[in-house]
Design a protein around this motif. Structure first.
Motif, PDB file in Angstrom:
ATOM      1  N   THR A 142       0.835  -1.205   0.000  1.00  0.00           N
ATOM      2  CA  THR A 142       0.000   0.000   0.000  1.00  0.00           C
ATOM      3  C   THR A 142       0.870   1.256   0.000  1.00  0.00           C
ATOM      4  N   ASP A 143       1.889   1.264   0.857  1.00  0.00           N
ATOM      5  CA  ASP A 143       2.796   2.416   0.912  1.00  0.00           C
ATOM      6  C   ASP A 143       3.544   2.595  -0.413  1.00  0.00           C
ATOM      7  N   GLN A 144       3.946   1.477  -1.020  1.00  0.00           N
ATOM      8  CA  GLN A 144       4.685   1.556  -2.283  1.00  0.00           C
ATOM      9  C   GLN A 144       3.802   2.102  -3.402  1.00  0.00           C
ATOM     10  N   THR A 145       2.559   1.681  -3.450  1.00  0.00           N
ATOM     11  CA  THR A 145       1.638   2.199  -4.459  1.00  0.00           C
ATOM     12  C   THR A 145       1.467   3.704  -4.316  1.00  0.00           C
ATOM     13  N   ARG A 146       1.311   4.160  -3.088  1.00  0.00           N
ATOM     14  CA  ARG A 146       1.172   5.596  -2.833  1.00  0.00           C
ATOM     15  C   ARG A 146       2.451   6.340  -3.207  1.00  0.00           C
ATOM     16  N   ARG A 147       3.607   5.738  -2.914  1.00  0.00           N
ATOM     17  CA  ARG A 147       4.901   6.364  -3.208  1.00  0.00           C
ATOM     18  C   ARG A 147       5.102   6.511  -4.722  1.00  0.00           C
ATOM     19  N   LEU A 148       4.802   5.451  -5.476  1.00  0.00           N
ATOM     20  CA  LEU A 148       4.975   5.506  -6.927  1.00  0.00           C
ATOM     21  C   LEU A 148       4.015   6.513  -7.562  1.00  0.00           C
ATOM     22  N   ILE A 151       5.585   9.863  -7.109  1.00  0.00           N
ATOM     23  CA  ILE A 151       6.685  10.084  -8.060  1.00  0.00           C
ATOM     24  C   ILE A 151       6.122  10.484  -9.424  1.00  0.00           C
ATOM     25  N   HIS A 152       5.101   9.765  -9.874  1.00  0.00           N
ATOM     26  CA  HIS A 152       4.482  10.107 -11.162  1.00  0.00           C
ATOM     27  C   HIS A 152       3.975  11.549 -11.144  1.00  0.00           C
ATOM     28  N   ASP A 153       3.329  11.928 -10.057  1.00  0.00           N
ATOM     29  CA  ASP A 153       2.754  13.269  -9.962  1.00  0.00           C
ATOM     30  C   ASP A 153       3.849  14.341  -9.996  1.00  0.00           C
ATOM     31  N   LEU A 154       4.914  14.128  -9.236  1.00  0.00           N
ATOM     32  CA  LEU A 154       6.003  15.109  -9.196  1.00  0.00           C
ATOM     33  C   LEU A 154       6.736  15.182 -10.533  1.00  0.00           C
ATOM     34  N   ALA A 165       6.835   7.903 -20.190  1.00  0.00           N
ATOM     35  CA  ALA A 165       7.615   6.815 -20.803  1.00  0.00           C
ATOM     36  C   ALA A 165       8.071   5.762 -19.799  1.00  0.00           C
ATOM     37  N   LEU A 166       8.102   6.084 -18.499  1.00  0.00           N
ATOM     38  CA  LEU A 166       8.683   5.181 -17.508  1.00  0.00           C
ATOM     39  C   LEU A 166       7.643   4.262 -16.873  1.00  0.00           C
ATOM     40  N   ASP A 167       8.030   3.008 -16.687  1.00  0.00           N
ATOM     41  CA  ASP A 167       7.244   2.036 -15.926  1.00  0.00           C
ATOM     42  C   ASP A 167       7.901   1.886 -14.557  1.00  0.00           C
ATOM     43  N   LEU A 168       7.328   2.542 -13.553  1.00  0.00           N
ATOM     44  CA  LEU A 168       7.969   2.582 -12.239  1.00  0.00           C
ATOM     45  C   LEU A 168       7.794   1.303 -11.442  1.00  0.00           C
ATOM     46  N   THR A 169       7.064   0.329 -11.981  1.00  0.00           N
ATOM     47  CA  THR A 169       6.993  -0.961 -11.293  1.00  0.00           C
ATOM     48  C   THR A 169       8.259  -1.785 -11.554  1.00  0.00           C
ATOM     49  N   ALA A 170       9.072  -1.356 -12.527  1.00  0.00           N
ATOM     50  CA  ALA A 170      10.338  -2.022 -12.807  1.00  0.00           C
ATOM     51  C   ALA A 170      11.468  -1.354 -12.018  1.00  0.00           C
ATOM     52  N   LYS A 171      12.556  -2.085 -11.825  1.00  0.00           N
ATOM     53  CA  LYS A 171      13.663  -1.584 -10.993  1.00  0.00           C
ATOM     54  C   LYS A 171      14.488  -0.528 -11.724  1.00  0.00           C
ATOM     55  N   ALA A 172      14.777  -0.748 -13.009  1.00  0.00           N
ATOM     56  CA  ALA A 172      15.696   0.135 -13.736  1.00  0.00           C
ATOM     57  C   ALA A 172      15.228   1.599 -13.777  1.00  0.00           C
ATOM     58  N   SER A 233      14.777  16.780  -6.451  1.00  0.00           N
ATOM     59  CA  SER A 233      15.330  16.260  -5.200  1.00  0.00           C
ATOM     60  C   SER A 233      14.346  15.322  -4.506  1.00  0.00           C
ATOM     61  N   LEU A 234      13.061  15.721  -4.509  1.00  0.00           N
ATOM     62  CA  LEU A 234      12.034  14.877  -3.890  1.00  0.00           C
ATOM     63  C   LEU A 234      11.845  13.578  -4.669  1.00  0.00           C
ATOM     64  N   VAL A 235      11.914  13.651  -5.988  1.00  0.00           N
ATOM     65  CA  VAL A 235      11.779  12.446  -6.803  1.00  0.00           C
ATOM     66  C   VAL A 235      12.920  11.481  -6.529  1.00  0.00           C
ATOM     67  N   ARG A 236      14.132  11.995  -6.431  1.00  0.00           N
ATOM     68  CA  ARG A 236      15.286  11.138  -6.131  1.00  0.00           C
ATOM     69  C   ARG A 236      15.119  10.448  -4.782  1.00  0.00           C
ATOM     70  N   GLU A 237      14.654  11.201  -3.794  1.00  0.00           N
ATOM     71  CA  GLU A 237      14.451  10.635  -2.451  1.00  0.00           C
ATOM     72  C   GLU A 237      13.393   9.532  -2.475  1.00  0.00           C
ATOM     73  N   LEU A 238      12.279   9.796  -3.165  1.00  0.00           N
ATOM     74  CA  LEU A 238      11.213   8.803  -3.236  1.00  0.00           C
ATOM     75  C   LEU A 238      11.635   7.573  -4.033  1.00  0.00           C
ATOM     76  N   ALA A 239      12.446   7.768  -5.074  1.00  0.00           N
ATOM     77  CA  ALA A 239      12.925   6.635  -5.863  1.00  0.00           C
ATOM     78  C   ALA A 239      13.810   5.724  -5.027  1.00  0.00           C
TER      79      ALA A 239
END
Length: 393
Positions: A142-148, A151-154, A165-172, A233-239
């Motif tokens: 649940t926390d991961q879904t909210r976090r991703l 990231i998309h929003d930011l 273009a990015l699929d954030l469910t993947a690691k890369a 900076s916030l995106v990097r932290e959340l990633a």
């Protein structure tokens, strides 16, 4: 002469009430949630006229100590749901008035008058561990879904083309965003510098495609948008948090697999198409022992998958259940959807669609059918077979 006992569970102080066969109050007092007071209650209950039956309105959690002590003492323990308590209290004089003593007496009265209450059994250590691991995994997911989503929003506010273009469910993609976010950062770094982020996977075709896509997006956005620096900076932290969360989830999945390997029902449940490790562990955590259910209809009703009959006068119809265990219903629905790759499930689904059912209705119908199959598998101790014999039940 018999005695019915009701315990209204709370965090620090329970309330216990005991009612005799004629409805007289035999015990009515506070009960501290401590081993000392629970053992004192056991002595008091043993002094009351038997046979004796105890009801509680909460299972596990804050009721774990009371549940364990009462079962260890050998008392017959049953569960009276909070909804039953509320409805029964409202049917009494002054039922809108709620108090712990009143609820304890209502629970005791339900125990005295109802024979259909669910027995409470001792939970094995393995079942409890699976329940805890599944609960923890659900929290992390649940926390991961909210976090991703964040990231998309930011990212969309400063670099919309890359976000799309990015699929954030993947690691890369998360590895990329943990270091480089803005168009300027991606333009200024060489391919070699970007590949260092991915370690041993640097030469993987997916990584090469990801880098090429990111750099192409950066070339098409030469301008800098307001708030870009702080947002990046916030995106990097959340990633970074998302990558760490994925590691935690992988570790939890390993622990779940290890415990499923020792569970007597796990191999049977996992043989049913669509029931992976996580859904199997979730089913065991939610349903417990199959002995709870006298038939597959009972399991379907517990999951809210059995239709409800409404009859009043000349009016008689079936409607979809609104109650039941929502998590159990989710497990059957998700596993039914996942099983559509299985020929038998696919054929059943197609038949329901041809009958005019919508996708959601067809999957629900498949989930209901799979309840019968799973219950029979566990009852007969036989793994799933696409072509069951006549003895399969």
């Amino acid at each position: 002469m018999s005695t019915s006992v009701g315990i209204d569970i709370a965090k620090e102080l329970h309330w216990v009430a005991a009612i005799g066969g004629a409805g007289e109050i035999l015990l009515d007092r506070k009960l501290a949630n401590t081993p000392e007071d629970m053992l004192r209650l056991v002595d008091e209950l043993r002094a009351l006229p038997g046979p004796l039956r105890v009801g509680i309105d909460v299972l596990g959690g804050i009721a774990a100590l009371a549940q364990a002590v009462l079962l260890e003492a050998g008392f017959e323990l049953v569960h009276v749901s909070g909804l039953s308590v509320n409805r029964a209290r409202q049917g009494t004089v002054g039922g809108e008035s709620k108090s712990d003593p009143r609820d304890a007496r209502v629970i005791a009265d339900q125990v005295r008058t109802r024979a259909d209450l669910r027995p409470v059994r001792a939970v094995s250590e393995l079942d409890l561990e699976l329940r805890l691991l599944v609960s923890r995994r659900r929290d992390l997911t649940t926390d991961q879904t909210r976090r991703l989503s964040r990231i998309h929003d930011l990212l969309a506010s400063i670099f919309p083309e890359l976000e799309h273009a990015l699929d954030l469910t993947a690691k890369a993609p998360l590895q990329l965003l943990s270091a480089f976010v803005t168009p300027a950062e991606l333009r200024q770094r060489t391919d070699a510098r970007l590949r260092k982020l991915f370690g041993a996977r640097a030469k993987h075709p997916y990584v090469s495609e990801l880098i090429a896509t990111a750099r192409a997006c950066a070339q098409r956005q030469p301008m800098q948008l307001p708030g870009e620096s702080l947002t990046a900076s916030l995106v990097r932290e959340l990633a970074l948090e998302a990558l760490h969360a994925n590691e935690k989830l992988a570790a939890l999945d390993t622990q779940i697999e290890q415990r499923l390997a020792r569970h007597p029902d796990a191999a049977l449940i996992r043989s049913l198409p669509g029931m992976g490790a996580v859904l199997t562990a979730d089913f065991i955590a939610q349903a417990g022992s199959i002995e709870r259910f006298k038939s597959s209809d009972g399991l379907a009703a517990a999951a809210g998958l059995a239709p409800i009959l409404r009859q009043s006068g000349k009016l008689r119809f079936l409607r979809r259940a609104a109650g039941g265990n929502k998590d159990l219903k989710r497990i059957f629905y998700q596993s039914a959807f996942a099983s559509l790759r299985c020929p038998q499930s696919k054929a059943f689904y197609a038949r329901k669609r041809q009958e005019g059912k919508r996708h959601h209705q067809a999957v629900l119908a498949l989930a209901r059918r799979r309840v019968n199959v799973l219950w029979a598998m566990l009852r007969n101790r036989q793994p799933f077979s696409p072509h069951p014999s006549s003895k399969g039940g």
